[in-house]
Design a protein around this motif. Structure first.
Motif, PDB file in Angstrom:
ATOM      1  N   ASP A  73       0.861  -1.327   0.018  1.00  0.00           N
ATOM      2  CA  ASP A  73       0.168  -0.005   0.062  1.00  0.00           C
ATOM      3  C   ASP A  73       0.905   1.370   0.271  1.00  0.00           C
ATOM      4  N   ARG A  74       0.445   2.284  -0.182  1.00  0.00           N
ATOM      5  CA  ARG A  74       0.812   3.564   0.169  1.00  0.00           C
ATOM      6  C   ARG A  74       0.619   4.412   1.283  1.00  0.00           C
ATOM      7  N   PRO A  75       1.176   5.396   1.822  1.00  0.00           N
ATOM      8  CA  PRO A  75       0.738   6.028   2.829  1.00  0.00           C
ATOM      9  C   PRO A  75      -0.439   7.193   2.316  1.00  0.00           C
ATOM     10  N   ALA A  88      -2.079   8.937 -10.977  1.00  0.00           N
ATOM     11  CA  ALA A  88      -0.685   8.470 -10.884  1.00  0.00           C
ATOM     12  C   ALA A  88      -0.643   7.289 -10.045  1.00  0.00           C
ATOM     13  N   ILE A  89      -0.095   6.306 -10.932  1.00  0.00           N
ATOM     14  CA  ILE A  89      -0.055   4.767 -10.302  1.00  0.00           C
ATOM     15  C   ILE A  89       0.799   4.823  -8.745  1.00  0.00           C
ATOM     16  N   PRO A  90       2.115   5.664  -9.162  1.00  0.00           N
ATOM     17  CA  PRO A  90       2.697   5.734  -7.683  1.00  0.00           C
ATOM     18  C   PRO A  90       2.049   6.088  -6.530  1.00  0.00           C
ATOM     19  N   PHE A  91       1.098   6.711  -6.541  1.00  0.00           N
ATOM     20  CA  PHE A  91       0.366   7.177  -5.385  1.00  0.00           C
ATOM     21  C   PHE A  91      -0.953   6.449  -5.075  1.00  0.00           C
ATOM     22  N   HIS A 101      -4.795  -0.616 -13.425  1.00  0.00           N
ATOM     23  CA  HIS A 101      -3.878   0.167 -14.048  1.00  0.00           C
ATOM     24  C   HIS A 101      -2.336  -0.233 -14.347  1.00  0.00           C
ATOM     25  N   ARG A 102      -1.778  -0.752 -13.144  1.00  0.00           N
ATOM     26  CA  ARG A 102      -0.435  -1.276 -13.076  1.00  0.00           C
ATOM     27  C   ARG A 102      -0.233  -2.351 -14.115  1.00  0.00           C
ATOM     28  N   SER A 103      -1.186  -3.301 -14.052  1.00  0.00           N
ATOM     29  CA  SER A 103      -0.962  -4.685 -15.166  1.00  0.00           C
ATOM     30  C   SER A 103      -1.158  -4.262 -16.511  1.00  0.00           C
ATOM     31  N   MET A 104      -2.043  -2.843 -16.820  1.00  0.00           N
ATOM     32  CA  MET A 104      -1.902  -2.398 -18.080  1.00  0.00           C
ATOM     33  C   MET A 104      -0.502  -2.025 -18.550  1.00  0.00           C
ATOM     34  N   LEU A 105       0.259  -1.153 -17.755  1.00  0.00           N
ATOM     35  CA  LEU A 105       1.708  -0.702 -17.991  1.00  0.00           C
ATOM     36  C   LEU A 105       2.483  -1.683 -18.073  1.00  0.00           C
ATOM     37  N   GLN A 106       2.539  -2.858 -17.023  1.00  0.00           N
ATOM     38  CA  GLN A 106       3.320  -3.897 -17.214  1.00  0.00           C
ATOM     39  C   GLN A 106       3.441  -4.528 -18.394  1.00  0.00           C
ATOM     40  N   ASN A 270       0.874   8.106 -17.028  1.00  0.00           N
ATOM     41  CA  ASN A 270       1.828   7.611 -16.132  1.00  0.00           C
ATOM     42  C   ASN A 270       3.132   7.393 -17.046  1.00  0.00           C
ATOM     43  N   ILE A 271       2.630   6.724 -18.434  1.00  0.00           N
ATOM     44  CA  ILE A 271       4.149   6.534 -19.147  1.00  0.00           C
ATOM     45  C   ILE A 271       5.061   7.789 -19.165  1.00  0.00           C
ATOM     46  N   TYR A 272       4.251   9.049 -19.356  1.00  0.00           N
ATOM     47  CA  TYR A 272       5.136  10.266 -19.375  1.00  0.00           C
ATOM     48  C   TYR A 272       6.066  10.649 -18.099  1.00  0.00           C
ATOM     49  N   PHE A 276      11.038  12.133 -15.927  1.00  0.00           N
ATOM     50  CA  PHE A 276      11.771  12.937 -14.725  1.00  0.00           C
ATOM     51  C   PHE A 276      12.992  12.249 -14.207  1.00  0.00           C
ATOM     52  N   VAL A 277      12.433  10.752 -13.913  1.00  0.00           N
ATOM     53  CA  VAL A 277      13.560   9.982 -13.577  1.00  0.00           C
ATOM     54  C   VAL A 277      14.885   9.670 -14.362  1.00  0.00           C
ATOM     55  N   MET A 278      14.476   9.677 -15.466  1.00  0.00           N
ATOM     56  CA  MET A 278      15.629   9.123 -16.357  1.00  0.00           C
ATOM     57  C   MET A 278      16.424  10.426 -16.603  1.00  0.00           C
ATOM     58  N   ASN A 279      15.868  11.516 -16.845  1.00  0.00           N
ATOM     59  CA  ASN A 279      16.444  12.748 -17.037  1.00  0.00           C
ATOM     60  C   ASN A 279      17.524  13.107 -15.889  1.00  0.00           C
ATOM     61  N   ILE A 331      26.789   4.561 -11.414  1.00  0.00           N
ATOM     62  CA  ILE A 331      25.997   6.075 -11.625  1.00  0.00           C
ATOM     63  C   ILE A 331      24.655   5.685 -10.579  1.00  0.00           C
ATOM     64  N   PHE A 332      23.937   4.689 -10.727  1.00  0.00           N
ATOM     65  CA  PHE A 332      22.863   4.630  -9.659  1.00  0.00           C
ATOM     66  C   PHE A 332      23.216   4.505  -8.354  1.00  0.00           C
ATOM     67  N   ARG A 333      24.475   3.766  -8.354  1.00  0.00           N
ATOM     68  CA  ARG A 333      24.786   3.501  -6.869  1.00  0.00           C
ATOM     69  C   ARG A 333      25.038   4.817  -6.169  1.00  0.00           C
ATOM     70  N   SER A 405      17.654   1.214  -7.194  1.00  0.00           N
ATOM     71  CA  SER A 405      17.043   2.568  -7.510  1.00  0.00           C
ATOM     72  C   SER A 405      15.401   2.498  -8.035  1.00  0.00           C
ATOM     73  N   TYR A 406      15.303   1.044  -8.405  1.00  0.00           N
ATOM     74  CA  TYR A 406      13.893   0.981  -9.089  1.00  0.00           C
ATOM     75  C   TYR A 406      12.784   0.540  -7.929  1.00  0.00           C
ATOM     76  N   GLY A 407      13.495   0.347  -6.649  1.00  0.00           N
ATOM     77  CA  GLY A 407      12.406   0.086  -5.401  1.00  0.00           C
ATOM     78  C   GLY A 407      11.900  -1.414  -5.255  1.00  0.00           C
ATOM     79  N   PHE A 408      11.255  -1.816  -4.520  1.00  0.00           N
ATOM     80  CA  PHE A 408      10.987  -3.193  -4.114  1.00  0.00           C
ATOM     81  C   PHE A 408       9.471  -3.786  -4.177  1.00  0.00           C
ATOM     82  N   ARG A 411       5.408  -2.986  -5.639  1.00  0.00           N
ATOM     83  CA  ARG A 411       5.427  -1.728  -5.921  1.00  0.00           C
ATOM     84  C   ARG A 411       6.658  -1.435  -6.862  1.00  0.00           C
ATOM     85  N   ILE A 412       7.284  -2.251  -7.199  1.00  0.00           N
ATOM     86  CA  ILE A 412       8.593  -1.988  -7.749  1.00  0.00           C
ATOM     87  C   ILE A 412       8.385  -1.183  -9.033  1.00  0.00           C
ATOM     88  N   CYS A 413       9.359  -0.339  -9.888  1.00  0.00           N
ATOM     89  CA  CYS A 413       9.139   0.351 -11.149  1.00  0.00           C
ATOM     90  C   CYS A 413       8.429  -0.444 -12.024  1.00  0.00           C
TER      91      CYS A 413
HETATM   92  C1  HEM Z   1      15.691   5.810 -14.155  1.00  0.00           C
HETATM   93  C2  HEM Z   1      14.766   5.535 -14.181  1.00  0.00           C
HETATM   94  C3  HEM Z   1      13.673   4.988 -13.130  1.00  0.00           C
HETATM   95  C4  HEM Z   1      14.000   4.928 -11.722  1.00  0.00           C
HETATM   96  C5  HEM Z   1      15.042   5.145 -10.758  1.00  0.00           C
HETATM   97  C6  HEM Z   1      12.484   4.618 -11.053  1.00  0.00           C
HETATM   98  C7  HEM Z   1      12.396   4.508  -9.907  1.00  0.00           C
HETATM   99  C8  HEM Z   1      11.126   4.101  -9.281  1.00  0.00           C
HETATM  100  C9  HEM Z   1      10.858   3.905  -7.849  1.00  0.00           C
HETATM  101  C10 HEM Z   1      11.851   3.844  -6.755  1.00  0.00           C
HETATM  102  C11 HEM Z   1       9.445   3.748  -7.763  1.00  0.00           C
HETATM  103  C12 HEM Z   1       8.833   3.043  -6.513  1.00  0.00           C
HETATM  104  C13 HEM Z   1       8.906   1.744  -6.116  1.00  0.00           C
HETATM  105  C14 HEM Z   1       8.572   1.332  -4.755  1.00  0.00           C
HETATM  106  O1  HEM Z   1       7.619   1.814  -4.274  1.00  0.00           O
HETATM  107  O2  HEM Z   1       9.398   0.776  -4.071  1.00  0.00           O
HETATM  108  C15 HEM Z   1       9.142   3.762  -9.109  1.00  0.00           C
HETATM  109  C16 HEM Z   1       7.611   3.365  -9.363  1.00  0.00           C
HETATM  110  C17 HEM Z   1       7.072   3.548 -10.613  1.00  0.00           C
HETATM  111  N1  HEM Z   1       7.751   3.651 -11.847  1.00  0.00           N
HETATM  112 FE1  HEM Z   1       9.610   4.000 -12.135  1.00  0.00          FE
HETATM  113  N2  HEM Z   1      11.693   4.668 -12.300  1.00  0.00           N
HETATM  114  C18 HEM Z   1      12.413   4.933 -13.404  1.00  0.00           C
HETATM  115  C19 HEM Z   1      11.458   4.751 -14.831  1.00  0.00           C
HETATM  116  C20 HEM Z   1      10.423   4.816 -14.927  1.00  0.00           C
HETATM  117  C21 HEM Z   1       9.744   4.869 -16.226  1.00  0.00           C
HETATM  118  C22 HEM Z   1      10.600   5.060 -17.579  1.00  0.00           C
HETATM  119  C23 HEM Z   1       8.413   4.371 -16.182  1.00  0.00           C
HETATM  120  C24 HEM Z   1       7.215   4.567 -17.204  1.00  0.00           C
HETATM  121  C25 HEM Z   1       7.241   3.793 -17.919  1.00  0.00           C
HETATM  122  C26 HEM Z   1       8.011   4.167 -14.601  1.00  0.00           C
HETATM  123  C27 HEM Z   1       6.870   4.264 -13.983  1.00  0.00           C
HETATM  124  C28 HEM Z   1       6.655   3.959 -12.755  1.00  0.00           C
HETATM  125  C29 HEM Z   1       5.451   3.690 -12.267  1.00  0.00           C
HETATM  126  C30 HEM Z   1       4.166   3.458 -12.862  1.00  0.00           C
HETATM  127  C31 HEM Z   1       5.429   3.466 -10.576  1.00  0.00           C
HETATM  128  C32 HEM Z   1       4.561   3.033  -9.733  1.00  0.00           C
HETATM  129  C33 HEM Z   1       4.573   1.613  -9.274  1.00  0.00           C
HETATM  130  C34 HEM Z   1       3.628   1.410  -8.345  1.00  0.00           C
HETATM  131  O3  HEM Z   1       3.231   2.101  -7.351  1.00  0.00           O
HETATM  132  O4  HEM Z   1       2.991   0.184  -8.474  1.00  0.00           O
HETATM  133  N3  HEM Z   1       9.425   4.522 -13.971  1.00  0.00           N
HETATM  134  N4  HEM Z   1       9.995   4.006  -9.960  1.00  0.00           N
END
Ligand code: HEM
Length: 505
Positions: A73-75, A88-91, A101-106, A270-272, A276-279, A331-333, A405-408, A411-413
């Motif tokens: 879950d998210r806070p 926004a899926i991350p929230f 929503h997540r499964s469509m992106l996946q 959400n794709i867009y 910001f992260v890659m930037n 760079i990620f580390r 960097s991609y989380g866990f 909810r991993i990215c």
């Molecule tokens: C350098 C590139 C990226 C980094 C470092 C990054 C990092 C992360 C992190 C840390 C999370 C949260 C994981 C967690 O909750 O433990 C996340 C979630 C997410 N990311 Fe990324 N991300 C990157 C690129 C992208 C890209 C290109 C997309 C879009 C296609 C994307 C879409 C998402 C989405 C939709 C979530 C939410 C997942 C959820 O809450 O179920 N990310 N990302």
């Protein structure tokens, strides 16, 4: 009844709990100090909010991966509804809407789909490096147009223009809106009474802010969607996530189609956001190359020796370039783009090493990726930028490919595989064709580049019960402060090659 045994942490004060110990700057640094005093999992609290900070890879594995259902879950963050950012899926809270929503992106970003995007990514990277050579001072714009251009192309088949792009500008305004609204908005969660006061007090502009934000987000999602509809009606739409989804529902009943339109728009938005992260990652890459010319030369030497100087790097070259791969990981580390990940919350009460972690959206469970990346038991001399740490003695890659960097957990990215392609391609193509060096001022003196992430100050101390949640979002993406550098072509031959390949597009 006995008080539950929470994980250890700094001693709270009467009434305010740990409020005053919470850091105002770079919170991950104090959290990492707490790791050394209290251990891998630290607990603080204030006004009924619990904050659990997870400081090591093994604890993150036990909590987020092994108990992935519980910590999915998210806070609570009412500001998301307040500004209309519930797309926004991350929230999103855990549940069916998030899952759908997540499964469509996946599906869109699974490994088997990645090759579909690669030709387009190659075009965009060639444009970016050629622009570096022609207008080096604008390197951050070129990086943004590369990452943003790829995401816009995947989501909408939309080609951004080099000049001020109206659709891109609207999407970026939404990202700024998040930062601007979060501090004010979290008061709603922490102090509902103060929030109600805000609503009624004349001059706070609170309500107006919410209405304006809703409008901006709706527009940013609508505009590119309408662009795809128009292009489809003219029969000239480029294939994209949105056009594919619209084709699939072409025969649906009108009511059904309208509902699905909303869903498609939201997921595409959400794709867009991934841009910001890659930037941030790519700007860190450029900055670190200015600061470490020796490492830059080593990576360039590997590229030249492996692929020669008559062609440009391709995805197939990746396994033959271990030093570049090690650089990509380092760079990620060294500069975690998301130093505190995105906070999780628990749907059930749980335990870590017999310490109690409360359930509910008022408990913020933070992955301190910074502390994990700086763990000296895993990474010798962790404050040193050293790609070699990912190599064995004979120059092959070691097996440390854990993408912290991609989380866990669940909810991993979602976009991590795509991001791996996009970021790797940018660094290998830049190193193959360009030299990145310190810029000189008008007296010929090198302009200093700071090796650090920006400081930032919290504006509302009143947010502190929710500060970590707020803070985490404020720092969710850690972009280097603006800096200067000089980027030049490594040879005329490379520039000509790029002119040739980009002329066809
Ligand atoms: C350098 C590139 C990226 C980094 C470092 C990054 C990092 C992360 C992190 C840390 C999370 C949260 C994981 C967690 O909750 O433990 C996340 C979630 C997410 N990311 Fe990324 N991300 C990157 C690129 C992208 C890209 C290109 C997309 C879009 C296609 C994307 C879409 C998402 C989405 C939709 C979530 C939410 C997942 C959820 O809450 O179920 N990310 N990302």
């Amino acid at each position: 009844m006995n008080q539950p045994k929470y994980p250890p942490g700094p001693k709270p004060l009467p009434l305010v709990g740990n409020l005053l110990q919470l850091p105002l700057f770079k919170p991950w640094l104090r959290f990492t100090d707490w790791k050394h005093c209290y251990g891998d999992v630290v607990h603080v609290h204030a006004f009924g909010y619990h904050i659990v900070i997870v400081n090591s890879i093994s604890a993150a594995d036990d909590i987020f991966n092994k108990q992935s259902r519980v910590f999915s879950d998210r806070p609570r963050l009412s500001v998301i509804d307040f500004i209309g950012a519930d797309f926004a899926i991350p929230f999103m809270p855990y549940g069916d809407i998030w899952r759908k929503h997540r499964s469509m992106l996946q599906q869109k970003f699974r490994a088997s789909e990645l090759p579909i995007f690669r030709a387009m990514e190659m075009d965009k990277v060639h444009q970016m490096v050629l622009r570096f050579m022609k207008r080096p001072d604008e390197f951050s714009t070129h990086v943004r147009n590369y990452a943003g251009g790829i995401m816009m192309s995947i989501a909408y088949g939309y080609q951004i223009t080099e000049a001020e792009d109206s659709i891109l500008t609207k999407a970026e305004a939404v990202a700024h809106l998040f930062t601007d609204s979060l501090l004010k908005g979290t008061i709603m969660d922490a102090f509902p009474a103060i929030y109600r006061l805000f609503e009624w007090l004349p001059g706070t502009g609170h309500k107006a802010h919410g209405i304006k934000a809703h409008g901006m987000i709706a527009e940013a999602l609508d505009l590119p969607f309408k662009f795809v509809q128009d292009e489809m009606s003219k029969g000239i739409a480029k294939p994209s996530f949105t056009s594919e989804q619209l084709e699939q529902i072409a025969d649906s009943e009108a009511n059904e189609a309208i509902k699905t339109h909303r869903f498609i728009k939201d997921v595409a938005g959400n794709i867009y956001l991934g841009e910001f992260v890659m930037n941030a990652y790519l700007l860190s890459f450029i900055q670190l190359m200015v600061l470490h010319p020796d490492i830059q030369r080593k990576a360039q030497a590997e590229i030249d020796a492996t692929i020669g100087t008559n062609r440009l790097p391709e995805f197939n070259d990746r396994p033959s370039l271990p030093y570049v791969e090690a650089l990509y990981r380092e760079i990620f580390r060294y500069r975690p783009v998301t130093p505190l990940g995105i906070p999780h919350a628990a749907i059930e009460e749980s335990f870590y090493n017999n310490f109690f972690i409360p359930k509910g959206r008022c408990t913020v469970v933070i992955s301190n990726i910074w502390a994990m990346s700086r763990d000296s038991e895993i990474y010798n001399d962790p404050d040193k930028f050293m790609p070699e740490r990912f190599l064995t003695e004979d120059g092959n890659l070691n097996n440390d490919d854990l993408p912290l960097s991609y989380g866990f957990g669940r909810r991993i990215c979602v976009g991590r595989l795509l991001a791996e392609d996009v970021c790797w391609l940018a660094i290998v193509s830049t190193l193959a064709t360009c030299d990145i060096t310190t810029k000189k001022d008008e007296h010929g003196e090198p302009i200093k580049v700071k090796d650090s992430l920006p400081d930032s100050q919290l504006r509302y101390v009143i947010d502190l019960p929710c500060v970590i949640w707020t803070h985490a979002y404020k720092f969710v993406i850690s972009t280097p402060e603006s800096f200067q550098s000089t980027i030049t072509a490594r040879s005329v031959q490379k520039q000509n090659l790029l002119e040739l390949v980009t002329a066809h597009h």
